[in-house]
Design a protein around this motif. Sequence first.
Motif, PDB file in Angstrom:
ATOM      1  N   UNK A  56     -94.464  67.321 148.009  1.00 45.26           N
ATOM      2  CA  UNK A  56     -92.494  67.115 147.047  1.00 45.26           C
ATOM      3  C   UNK A  56     -91.730  67.033 148.369  1.00 45.26           C
ATOM      4  N   UNK A  57     -92.294  66.516 149.994  1.00 44.99           N
ATOM      5  CA  UNK A  57     -91.489  66.153 150.479  1.00 44.99           C
ATOM      6  C   UNK A  57     -91.811  65.103 150.954  1.00 44.99           C
ATOM      7  N   UNK A  58     -92.697  64.502 150.398  1.00 40.63           N
ATOM      8  CA  UNK A  58     -93.526  63.484 150.860  1.00 40.63           C
ATOM      9  C   UNK A  58     -91.983  61.974 149.968  1.00 40.63           C
ATOM     10  N   UNK A  59     -92.167  62.163 148.774  1.00 39.30           N
ATOM     11  CA  UNK A  59     -91.214  61.306 148.554  1.00 39.30           C
ATOM     12  C   UNK A  59     -89.182  61.916 147.870  1.00 39.30           C
ATOM     13  N   UNK A  60     -89.309  62.745 148.859  1.00 36.36           N
ATOM     14  CA  UNK A  60     -87.484  63.319 148.678  1.00 36.36           C
ATOM     15  C   UNK A  60     -87.008  62.065 150.128  1.00 36.36           C
ATOM     16  N   UNK A  61     -85.510  62.188 149.475  1.00 34.14           N
ATOM     17  CA  UNK A  61     -84.683  61.738 149.963  1.00 34.14           C
ATOM     18  C   UNK A  61     -83.032  62.534 151.164  1.00 34.14           C
ATOM     19  N   UNK A  62     -83.397  63.409 150.380  1.00 35.96           N
ATOM     20  CA  UNK A  62     -82.168  64.787 150.809  1.00 35.96           C
ATOM     21  C   UNK A  62     -83.048  66.219 150.816  1.00 35.96           C
ATOM     22  N   UNK A  63     -82.685  67.015 151.506  1.00 36.11           N
ATOM     23  CA  UNK A  63     -82.881  68.302 151.065  1.00 36.11           C
ATOM     24  C   UNK A  63     -81.688  69.397 151.264  1.00 36.11           C
ATOM     25  N   UNK A  64     -81.916  69.404 149.916  1.00 35.96           N
ATOM     26  CA  UNK A  64     -81.355  71.148 149.981  1.00 35.96           C
ATOM     27  C   UNK A  64     -81.814  72.764 149.767  1.00 35.96           C
ATOM     28  N   UNK A  65     -81.835  73.033 151.159  1.00 39.87           N
ATOM     29  CA  UNK A  65     -82.897  74.035 151.993  1.00 39.87           C
ATOM     30  C   UNK A  65     -82.209  75.197 151.796  1.00 39.87           C
ATOM     31  N   UNK A  66     -83.292  76.330 151.685  1.00 42.93           N
ATOM     32  CA  UNK A  66     -83.085  77.452 151.704  1.00 42.93           C
ATOM     33  C   UNK A  66     -83.606  77.673 153.040  1.00 42.93           C
ATOM     34  N   UNK A  67     -83.400  79.287 153.270  1.00 43.47           N
ATOM     35  CA  UNK A  67     -83.513  80.168 154.747  1.00 43.47           C
ATOM     36  C   UNK A  67     -84.959  80.138 154.967  1.00 43.47           C
ATOM     37  N   UNK A  68     -86.067  79.409 154.943  1.00 47.44           N
ATOM     38  CA  UNK A  68     -87.024  79.191 155.617  1.00 47.44           C
ATOM     39  C   UNK A  68     -86.829  77.917 156.153  1.00 47.44           C
ATOM     40  N   UNK A  69     -88.114  78.274 157.162  1.00 49.11           N
ATOM     41  CA  UNK A  69     -88.152  77.645 158.572  1.00 49.11           C
ATOM     42  C   UNK A  69     -88.684  76.349 158.111  1.00 49.11           C
ATOM     43  N   UNK A  70     -87.904  75.253 158.724  1.00 47.61           N
ATOM     44  CA  UNK A  70     -87.784  73.945 159.247  1.00 47.61           C
ATOM     45  C   UNK A  70     -88.364  72.984 160.204  1.00 47.61           C
ATOM     46  N   UNK A  71     -89.707  72.818 160.685  1.00 46.14           N
ATOM     47  CA  UNK A  71     -90.347  72.670 161.295  1.00 46.14           C
ATOM     48  C   UNK A  71     -90.458  70.763 161.449  1.00 46.14           C
ATOM     49  N   UNK A  72     -90.402  70.685 162.476  1.00 46.15           N
ATOM     50  CA  UNK A  72     -91.118  69.524 163.052  1.00 46.15           C
ATOM     51  C   UNK A  72     -92.064  69.182 161.773  1.00 46.15           C
ATOM     52  N   UNK A  73     -92.969  69.503 161.557  1.00 46.44           N
ATOM     53  CA  UNK A  73     -94.006  68.808 160.990  1.00 46.44           C
ATOM     54  C   UNK A  73     -93.854  68.822 159.439  1.00 46.44           C
ATOM     55  N   UNK A  74     -92.953  69.709 158.735  1.00 47.65           N
ATOM     56  CA  UNK A  74     -91.334  69.608 157.416  1.00 47.65           C
ATOM     57  C   UNK A  74     -91.399  67.843 157.549  1.00 47.65           C
ATOM     58  N   UNK A  75     -90.298  68.066 158.596  1.00 46.12           N
ATOM     59  CA  UNK A  75     -89.992  66.672 158.818  1.00 46.12           C
ATOM     60  C   UNK A  75     -90.587  65.656 158.727  1.00 46.12           C
ATOM     61  N   UNK A  76     -91.667  64.867 159.947  1.00 45.75           N
ATOM     62  CA  UNK A  76     -92.929  64.780 159.987  1.00 45.75           C
ATOM     63  C   UNK A  76     -93.548  64.244 157.702  1.00 45.75           C
ATOM     64  N   UNK A  77     -93.263  64.597 157.431  1.00 38.81           N
ATOM     65  CA  UNK A  77     -93.932  64.950 156.185  1.00 38.81           C
ATOM     66  C   UNK A  77     -92.875  64.105 154.929  1.00 38.81           C
ATOM     67  N   UNK A  78     -91.888  64.026 154.998  1.00 40.00           N
ATOM     68  CA  UNK A  78     -90.738  63.497 154.581  1.00 40.00           C
ATOM     69  C   UNK A  78     -90.279  62.246 155.441  1.00 40.00           C
ATOM     70  N   UNK A  79     -91.161  61.284 155.064  1.00 40.06           N
ATOM     71  CA  UNK A  79     -90.895  59.375 155.793  1.00 40.06           C
ATOM     72  C   UNK A  79     -89.683  58.578 154.964  1.00 40.06           C
ATOM     73  N   UNK A  80     -88.618  59.283 153.542  1.00 43.72           N
ATOM     74  CA  UNK A  80     -87.788  59.139 153.102  1.00 43.72           C
ATOM     75  C   UNK A  80     -86.684  59.929 153.586  1.00 43.72           C
ATOM     76  N   UNK A  81     -86.970  61.033 154.039  1.00 42.42           N
ATOM     77  CA  UNK A  81     -85.733  62.172 154.017  1.00 42.42           C
ATOM     78  C   UNK A  81     -84.213  61.559 155.246  1.00 42.42           C
ATOM     79  N   UNK A  82     -83.359  61.395 154.154  1.00 42.91           N
ATOM     80  CA  UNK A  82     -81.988  61.304 154.948  1.00 42.91           C
ATOM     81  C   UNK A  82     -81.092  62.217 155.467  1.00 42.91           C
ATOM     82  N   UNK A  83     -81.412  63.979 154.863  1.00 43.90           N
ATOM     83  CA  UNK A  83     -80.752  64.997 154.521  1.00 43.90           C
ATOM     84  C   UNK A  83     -80.750  66.220 155.379  1.00 43.90           C
TER      85      UNK A  83
END
Length: 325
Positions: free
Chosen positions: A52-79
């Motif tokens: 799901x992260x692979x194609x995400x442009x933005x992420x409205x995130x809950x209370x779960x962890x957001x790690x460097x690994x998550x961000x690495x998997x989201x090349x399009x993520x802008x926020x």
Amino acid sequence: MVRRTAELMGVILVTSRSFSDGDLDLVGRAAQAGHRILRGPAHHDFAELRPLLHGADAWIAGTGAITDEHLEAAPKLRIVARYGVGTEAVDLEAARRRGIPVTNTPGANADAVADHAVGLMLAALRFVPDGDRRVRVGDWSVRRGRELGAAVVGIVGFGRIGQGVAKRLSGFGPRVVAADPYLSADVIRSNGAEPIDLDELFRVADVITLHAPGGQLLVDAGRLAHMRRGTVLVNTARGDLVDEAAIAEALRDGILAGYAADTLDGDTAAQGSPLLDPALADRVIVTPHLGAQTTQAVDNMGSISLADALAVLRGEEPAHPVTAR
């Protein structure tokens, strides 16, 4: 107006369970702005989120962890727009390195959490849940409680929520003391509380309510040993603020008369928590993150987080950025 096709729409990944679950149609608002909402798991399990992260442009995130690994998997993520206030579960430095702004929703749920904190105080002082349980099995015996107005209430952390608690307590009439290392004594006084040192607060208060950020241990065996016997402790902030084993022992010893919380350390993974011991059920109240769950708070958090996400996707600056610690 030119209508965008589904292929051209941006993807906003949402991992908060209650997003757009209030009175406002935020999914529709995102669609009107040309973007599609994609739902993901609130626990942020990496294996489930990765595709799901692979194609995400933005992420409205809950209370779960957001790690460097998550961000690495989201090349399009802008926020990353945190749906709530706390950002201790977010690797802010990793986001900064990647040029991904992180936002939160300050004040959006402050009234809701302050209401819940006072409700838990009253429930613990008057044994409300225990009384309900006993009546249902035919036990009408009385446990004598205490009035909130006769207590010294200590507020640990005096930001928006702590100040909201003090405002609500003014109608009950207790003495209210507050400890916050980031606020001046004048600010604390002007918002309805007496400034006090944290250790002194734990020594003098009959009711203590926690509204500090997570990632620190505030209530351990040492602090518990210096509390007044019969203290009630309320935690609508974070589970890791307390040593749960020490809390359980203090309840058994009578140092604490009650513990009322909207969280456990690890939450749903914490079914083995010593605070869930059936022998402590008459002194422990736990609610499943109800603090921010009002229609108004859900609408506020959703509106703010979506507005920041849409701003960044338009090429604008978000209104509520959080800087790396």
